[in-house]
Design an enzyme around this catalytic site. Sequence first.
Site, PDB file in Angstrom:
ATOM      1  N   LYS A 280      34.826  40.302  41.947  1.00 38.12           N
ATOM      2  CA  LYS A 280      35.253  40.524  40.556  1.00 38.12           C
ATOM      3  C   LYS A 280      34.753  39.395  39.662  1.00 38.12           C
ATOM      4  CE  LYS A 280      39.689  42.829  41.562  1.00 38.12           C
ATOM      5  NZ  LYS A 280      39.399  44.128  40.929  1.00 38.12           N
ATOM      6  N   ARG A 354      42.717  51.699  48.466  1.00 39.84           N
ATOM      7  CA  ARG A 354      42.730  53.032  49.070  1.00 39.84           C
ATOM      8  C   ARG A 354      42.497  52.957  50.579  1.00 39.84           C
ATOM      9  NH1 ARG A 354      38.076  54.836  45.035  1.00 39.84           N
ATOM     10  NH2 ARG A 354      39.226  53.325  43.800  1.00 39.84           N
TER      11      ARG A 354
HETATM   12  N1  BES Z   1      43.328  45.962  42.315  1.00 39.32           N
HETATM   13  C1  BES Z   1      42.249  46.615  41.696  1.00 39.32           C
HETATM   14  C2  BES Z   1      42.678  47.529  40.552  1.00 39.32           C
HETATM   15  C3  BES Z   1      43.196  46.864  39.304  1.00 39.32           C
HETATM   16  C4  BES Z   1      42.319  46.424  38.339  1.00 39.32           C
HETATM   17  C5  BES Z   1      44.542  46.748  39.088  1.00 39.32           C
HETATM   18  C6  BES Z   1      42.813  45.856  37.178  1.00 39.32           C
HETATM   19  C7  BES Z   1      45.012  46.188  37.918  1.00 39.32           C
HETATM   20  C8  BES Z   1      44.143  45.744  36.970  1.00 39.32           C
HETATM   21  C9  BES Z   1      41.501  47.501  42.699  1.00 39.32           C
HETATM   22  O1  BES Z   1      41.490  47.031  43.979  1.00 39.32           O
HETATM   23  C10 BES Z   1      40.078  47.594  42.213  1.00 39.32           C
HETATM   24  O2  BES Z   1      39.464  46.602  42.086  1.00 39.32           O
HETATM   25  N2  BES Z   1      39.621  48.813  41.954  1.00 39.32           N
HETATM   26  C11 BES Z   1      38.313  49.026  41.445  1.00 39.32           C
HETATM   27  C12 BES Z   1      37.779  50.291  42.051  1.00 39.32           C
HETATM   28  C13 BES Z   1      36.331  50.559  41.753  1.00 39.32           C
HETATM   29  C14 BES Z   1      35.450  49.553  42.433  1.00 39.32           C
HETATM   30  C15 BES Z   1      35.986  51.962  42.211  1.00 39.32           C
HETATM   31  C16 BES Z   1      38.385  49.154  39.929  1.00 39.32           C
HETATM   32  O3  BES Z   1      39.333  49.768  39.439  1.00 39.32           O
HETATM   33  O4  BES Z   1      37.517  48.616  39.259  1.00 39.32           O
HETATM   34 ZN    ZN Z   2      39.907  45.686  44.392  1.00 42.54          ZN
END
Ligand code: BES
Ligand code: ZN
Length: 503
Positions: A280, A354
């Site tokens: 991230k 997931r």
């Molecule tokens: N924990 C994050 C989702 C999240 C993002 C929660 C911002 C709260 C605030 C999750 O694990 C994630 O990073 N999901 C990705 C999925 C994508 C790579 C398909 C996302 O939402 O960007």
């Molecule tokens: Zn994530």
Amino acid sequence: MAFNLLNKDIDTLTCPALVVFSKASSQKDKLAKVTHNELNKQLVDSISEKTITGKHQEAITFREFNISGYRHLIVVGLGKENEITHESVRQSVASALEAIKALNVKEAALHFDGITTAKKDAADFAKAVAEGLVLTSYVFDELKSTTKAKKSEDELNVHVVTKLAADKAVKAAFHEGSVLANVVNFSRRLGDMPGNLMTPTILADSAVAAAKGITNLKVTVWDKARIKKEKMGGLLGVAAGSDQEPRFIIMEYKGAAASKKPVCFVGKGLTFDCGGISIKPGAGMEEMKYDMCGGANVIGTLLAIAQLKLKVNAVGLVASTENLINGSATKPGDVHTARNGKTFEVNNTDAEGRLILADALSYATELAPQVICDAATLTGAMVVALGNTHTGYFTRNSALKTKIEKAAVQSGEWVWNMPLTDFHLKDMKGVYADLSNISSGKGAGSATAAAFLEQFVGEGIPWAHFDIAGTGWAVGNRLPYAPKKGASGAMIRTFVEVAKQYV
Ligand code: BES
Ligand code: ZN
Ligand code: ZN
């Protein structure tokens, strides 16, 4: 801070502070009314000058008012009579508590009978008052080094004074509200703790410690070796990149006959999500300590169900790990096998929630439950779609949808039904494995994530997925009884209401 229901006539008490309520008129240009008759007369000037308007959440403090047994007076607005709901009461009480705290007193009395005299609303509002007080009292300051010189608010005692305090329904509702809100505060703390102090091991230990002494509630924790033995390839695949061991937490509450199938709650317990190799961006990454809020709130749900002694069997399952990047971390393209035998390609290591839920939902399916509800901070797309007002939920079961809508009306938490179709699933097909963990299509990232999860839920089991990415923390701009930036405890109260419908 302590709160109690006090069976007294408000006019016979002696206390440093008194909270009474005011209501705005439904008719234009008509003045507000203070719902304590004597004070309504005494405050006639403030009412006609519109210092007191009865507006929802208005809190007017009259220092040194010195009336009968009271020194200070606070008048809190409830809004218009026909707009008063248990949620508006929860919010008004938050204003009341803030005003009390500003007075620096050790004791205050709250004129509950000024909110309602209708017996049918009294229990509902007593629950809301307990929740409003306890939820607003939450502070997370245990990591500050400054020795906590006992703050006066720590010693504050608020009496909720009502002639109905002996009424069975009112008493039970006040107790229920305080149990629920204390559990929410417990789960908020788990969320607010930073990643180094809330590892999967610490999260599991916290669940064990909290359940100790609660009747009919058992907690079992699986370590890495057991998780491997149980073939939880999703959880292991995410945990591969971390030096901290994963944990799988099983909470079982027996409140009904052993033959009765359980209601099952599943939570994402990612104690820190840096994204893995698909890392991230740095800005805001510290917020990913909250990625275990689904898990924390499922732990809270089970604690509440057990403490309220609901006549159901309930199971809480929390898959917990970090998502980090050591030399053994899962790489984009890696393929893992979930507990139910389905294989998936990890095309983005940041879509990890997931993967751990896949194993937890597979395990939940094996319990043949009446229902499965999961909570997860699953997708950034949910924050884009609904912001921090509503929790988006996904289900294809219309009877369960009805139950969820009813539960949310009872709890006061906002939920919004989101679409989940075969088209979303189509986008999650793998090239080399059964599934891909990211969508091949454009948009609807929360729905495609839900479609992925659905692949791990047994045919015919009513299931709903709640994406709390937007509502899990930082909702204080909207809810005066929630911390500005911290964890909210979202869906605990709704999940308890869902469980009640299986009693
Ligand atoms: N924990 C994050 C989702 C999240 C993002 C929660 C911002 C709260 C605030 C999750 O694990 C994630 O990073 N999901 C990705 C999925 C994508 C790579 C398909 C996302 O939402 O960007
Ligand atoms: Zn994530
Ligand atoms: Zn995550």
